[in-house]
Each structure stands twice: as structure tokens, then as C-alpha cells.
Design a protein around this motif. Structure first.
Motif, mmCIF file in Angstrom:
data_model
loop_
_atom_site.group_PDB
_atom_site.id
_atom_site.type_symbol
_atom_site.label_atom_id
_atom_site.label_comp_id
_atom_site.label_asym_id
_atom_site.label_seq_id
_atom_site.Cartn_x
_atom_site.Cartn_y
_atom_site.Cartn_z
ATOM 1 N N THR A 6 0.854 -1.192 0.000
ATOM 2 C CA THR A 6 0.000 0.000 0.000
ATOM 3 C C THR A 6 0.884 1.234 0.000
ATOM 4 O OG1 THR A 6 -1.637 -1.193 1.269
ATOM 5 C CG2 THR A 6 -1.842 1.180 1.221
ATOM 6 N N ASP A 7 0.547 2.156 -0.851
ATOM 7 C CA ASP A 7 1.283 3.421 -0.911
ATOM 8 C C ASP A 7 0.773 4.297 0.226
ATOM 9 O OD1 ASP A 7 2.697 5.680 -1.577
ATOM 10 O OD2 ASP A 7 1.517 6.116 -3.377
ATOM 11 N N PHE A 8 1.523 4.372 1.319
ATOM 12 C CA PHE A 8 1.084 5.080 2.513
ATOM 13 C C PHE A 8 0.819 6.555 2.217
ATOM 14 C CE2 PHE A 8 1.935 7.413 6.466
ATOM 15 C CZ PHE A 8 1.000 6.815 7.280
ATOM 16 N N TRP A 9 1.721 7.256 1.593
ATOM 17 C CA TRP A 9 1.568 8.696 1.346
ATOM 18 C C TRP A 9 0.646 8.991 0.167
ATOM 19 C CZ3 TRP A 9 2.756 11.620 5.166
ATOM 20 C CH2 TRP A 9 3.747 11.225 6.046
ATOM 21 N N GLY A 10 0.470 8.076 -0.710
ATOM 22 C CA GLY A 10 -0.366 8.314 -1.880
ATOM 23 C C GLY A 10 -1.810 7.881 -1.704
ATOM 24 N N VAL A 11 -2.077 6.934 -0.774
ATOM 25 C CA VAL A 11 -3.443 6.422 -0.608
ATOM 26 C C VAL A 11 -3.964 6.637 0.812
ATOM 27 C CG1 VAL A 11 -4.884 4.361 -0.716
ATOM 28 C CG2 VAL A 11 -3.124 4.715 -2.438
ATOM 29 N N VAL A 12 -3.224 6.227 1.802
ATOM 30 C CA VAL A 12 -3.708 6.229 3.178
ATOM 31 C C VAL A 12 -3.854 7.651 3.720
ATOM 32 C CG1 VAL A 12 -3.202 5.486 5.535
ATOM 33 C CG2 VAL A 12 -2.761 3.937 3.611
ATOM 34 N N VAL A 13 -2.822 8.468 3.588
ATOM 35 C CA VAL A 13 -2.863 9.831 4.142
ATOM 36 C C VAL A 13 -3.962 10.674 3.481
ATOM 37 C CG1 VAL A 13 -1.555 11.978 4.392
ATOM 38 C CG2 VAL A 13 -0.482 9.793 4.949
ATOM 39 N N PRO A 14 -4.071 10.708 2.139
ATOM 40 C CA PRO A 14 -5.180 11.481 1.552
ATOM 41 C C PRO A 14 -6.564 10.971 1.969
ATOM 42 C CG PRO A 14 -3.529 11.033 -0.114
ATOM 43 C CD PRO A 14 -3.153 10.239 1.108
ATOM 44 N N SER A 15 -6.728 9.675 2.154
ATOM 45 C CA SER A 15 -8.024 9.135 2.601
ATOM 46 C C SER A 15 -8.360 9.623 4.003
ATOM 47 C CB SER A 15 -7.997 7.612 2.582
ATOM 48 O OG SER A 15 -7.807 7.151 1.276
ATOM 49 N N TRP A 16 -7.376 9.599 4.895
ATOM 50 C CA TRP A 16 -7.603 10.088 6.250
ATOM 51 C C TRP A 16 -7.887 11.588 6.244
ATOM 52 C CZ3 TRP A 16 -8.505 7.893 10.823
ATOM 53 C CH2 TRP A 16 -8.302 6.525 10.924
ATOM 54 N N LEU A 17 -7.184 12.354 5.460
ATOM 55 C CA LEU A 17 -7.432 13.798 5.381
ATOM 56 C C LEU A 17 -8.838 14.086 4.856
ATOM 57 C CD1 LEU A 17 -4.034 15.183 4.045
ATOM 58 C CD2 LEU A 17 -5.012 15.448 6.335
ATOM 59 N N GLY A 18 -9.280 13.310 3.865
ATOM 60 C CA GLY A 18 -10.637 13.482 3.341
ATOM 61 C C GLY A 18 -11.694 13.166 4.385
ATOM 62 N N ALA A 19 -11.461 12.125 5.175
ATOM 63 C CA ALA A 19 -12.417 11.747 6.227
ATOM 64 C C ALA A 19 -12.489 12.825 7.300
ATOM 65 C CB ALA A 19 -12.025 10.403 6.836
ATOM 66 N N VAL A 20 -11.325 13.318 7.740
ATOM 67 C CA VAL A 20 -11.309 14.363 8.771
ATOM 68 C C VAL A 20 -11.956 15.647 8.245
ATOM 69 C CG1 VAL A 20 -9.762 15.870 10.108
ATOM 70 C CG2 VAL A 20 -9.331 13.409 10.009
ATOM 71 N N ALA A 21 -11.687 16.007 6.978
ATOM 72 C CA ALA A 21 -12.276 17.221 6.391
ATOM 73 C C ALA A 21 -13.798 17.106 6.275
ATOM 74 C CB ALA A 21 -11.655 17.487 5.034
ATOM 75 N N SER A 22 -14.298 15.932 5.915
ATOM 76 C CA SER A 22 -15.764 15.789 5.813
ATOM 77 C C SER A 22 -16.426 15.855 7.181
ATOM 78 C CB SER A 22 -16.126 14.493 5.088
ATOM 79 O OG SER A 22 -15.761 13.378 5.867
ATOM 80 N N ILE A 23 -15.787 15.332 8.214
ATOM 81 C CA ILE A 23 -16.330 15.442 9.571
ATOM 82 C C ILE A 23 -16.334 16.906 10.010
ATOM 83 C CG2 ILE A 23 -15.886 14.883 12.000
ATOM 84 C CD1 ILE A 23 -14.900 12.129 11.003
ATOM 85 N N ALA A 24 -15.261 17.641 9.714
ATOM 86 C CA ALA A 24 -15.193 19.058 10.077
ATOM 87 C C ALA A 24 -16.251 19.859 9.328
ATOM 88 C CB ALA A 24 -13.799 19.606 9.789
ATOM 89 N N ALA A 25 -16.442 19.574 8.039
ATOM 90 C CA ALA A 25 -17.451 20.291 7.256
ATOM 91 C C ALA A 25 -18.853 20.010 7.781
ATOM 92 C CB ALA A 25 -17.337 19.902 5.783
ATOM 93 N N SER A 26 -19.122 18.774 8.157
ATOM 94 C CA SER A 26 -20.440 18.431 8.722
ATOM 95 C C SER A 26 -20.669 19.152 10.039
ATOM 96 C CB SER A 26 -20.540 16.920 8.942
ATOM 97 O OG SER A 26 -20.422 16.248 7.720
ATOM 98 N N THR A 27 -19.641 19.246 10.865
ATOM 99 C CA THR A 27 -19.766 19.952 12.143
ATOM 100 C C THR A 27 -20.062 21.426 11.923
ATOM 101 O OG1 THR A 27 -18.214 18.397 13.125
ATOM 102 C CG2 THR A 27 -18.587 20.449 14.314
ATOM 103 N N VAL A 28 -19.381 22.058 10.987
ATOM 104 C CA VAL A 28 -19.617 23.475 10.683
ATOM 105 C C VAL A 28 -21.030 23.667 10.141
ATOM 106 C CG1 VAL A 28 -18.930 25.363 9.149
ATOM 107 C CG2 VAL A 28 -17.188 24.047 10.362
ATOM 108 N N ALA A 29 -21.507 22.745 9.309
ATOM 109 C CA ALA A 29 -22.861 22.861 8.761
ATOM 110 C C ALA A 29 -23.917 22.752 9.856
ATOM 111 C CB ALA A 29 -23.086 21.788 7.702
#
Length: 157
Positions: A6-29
Motif C-alpha cells: 500500500t502506498d502510505f503517502w499516496g493512498v492512506v494519508v489522503p483518505s484520512w485527510l478526506g475523512a477528517v475534512a468531511s467530519i469538520a465540514a459536517s460539524t460546521v454545517a
């Protein structure tokens, strides 16, 4: 079978950042939605306070001396957002020349103008809110009393 690398920096990190960003956006909404509900309640309270204020707004400007007081309004207003009821609280016949609505509201009346409203009688105006209108909405009533002077007032919903 060998494990797939698994490409840690190419797959895992962007997936985690996307998940955290969607949780933050939902909280702001959710916070924005709660704030809009409380602001709407505040606007309603301000509208009720302005409707209780016994002031007359003449179509023609009036100048009052310091000793003069404004005559009490001949209307009591009750509105629930779907129907506005205007009751003549004066002791004389009042002639209503028009009823209009501010932006964001459509007002319809069953009768035709001018309306002669006897003392203690009332009439209803059907209201329909449009989407995307301003937070402050109202109904503008124009009338004349015995002296023929045209008066108007905005009643807030």
C-alpha cells in the motif's frame, strides 16, 4: 499469496485527510444550521415587538409638536405566517386602500379594494412565503380614516 503493498503517502494519508475534512465540514454545517434557527427566532421576537409599538407611519410626512401625541392605531394584528388577521379597534369605519407584502411573501385577499371595515370587524389576508426571501418579512397595510389622510404601517411576520 503475498500481501499487496500500500502506498502510505499516496493512498492512506489522503483518505484520512478526506475523512477528517468531511467530519469538520459536517460539524460546521450543523453549527450554522443551529445559528440560523436561533436567528430566525430572534427576528420573530423583534417583529412581534415592532407590531406592538403604537406608531403611525403616514404616507405624507407629519410634523408633531413636543406636546402632541400620535393617535392610537386602529388595528390589532395577528399573524401566524399563513394568515394575517387585521381587526379594526377604533370606534369608526376605516377604509383599507391596499394590502401588499414585502419581499419573500405573497399576500392575497379575497375581497376587492377599497374595503370599508366597521368597528370591531376584521379581515384576513392569506400569506405564502417564497423560498430564498429575506429573514425580515412583513405585510404593508394602507388605510384612511374619517379625515381622508392616507396612512400605512408595516406589520412584521
Amino acid at each position: 499469496m503475498e500481501p499487496v503493498p500500500t502506498d502510505f503517502w499516496g493512498v492512506v494519508v489522503p483518505s484520512w485527510l478526506g475523512a477528517v475534512a468531511s467530519i469538520a465540514a459536517s460539524t460546521v454545517a450543523v453549527i450554522a444550521f443551529i445559528n440560523s434557527l436561533s436567528a430566525k427566532g430572534g427576528v420573530r421576537e423583534i417583529g412581534k415587538a415592532l407590531n406592538r409599538e403604537p406608531t403611525e407611519q403616514g404616507v405624507r410626512t407629519r410634523t408633531l409638536s413636543a406636546a402632541a401625541t400620535a393617535a392610537p392605531e386602529p388595528w390589532s394584528f395577528d399573524g401566524d405566517g399563513r394568515v394575517a388577521t387585521f381587526r379594526n379597534t377604533s370606534g369608526q369605519v376605516v377604509t383599507v386602500s391596499s394590502v401588499s407584502a414585502t419581499a419573500g411573501v405573497e399576500a392575497t385577499l379575497r375581497d376587492q379594494f377599497p374595503l370599508d371595515i366597521p368597528p370591531d370587524a376584521s379581515f384576513d389576508v392569506r400569506l405564502r412565503s417564497t423560498l430564498g426571501g429575506p429573514a425580515v418579512r412583513g405585510v404593508v397595510l394602507e388605510w384612511s380614516q374619517g379625515d381622508g389622510e392616507l396612512l400605512s404601517r408595516t406589520y412584521y411576520l
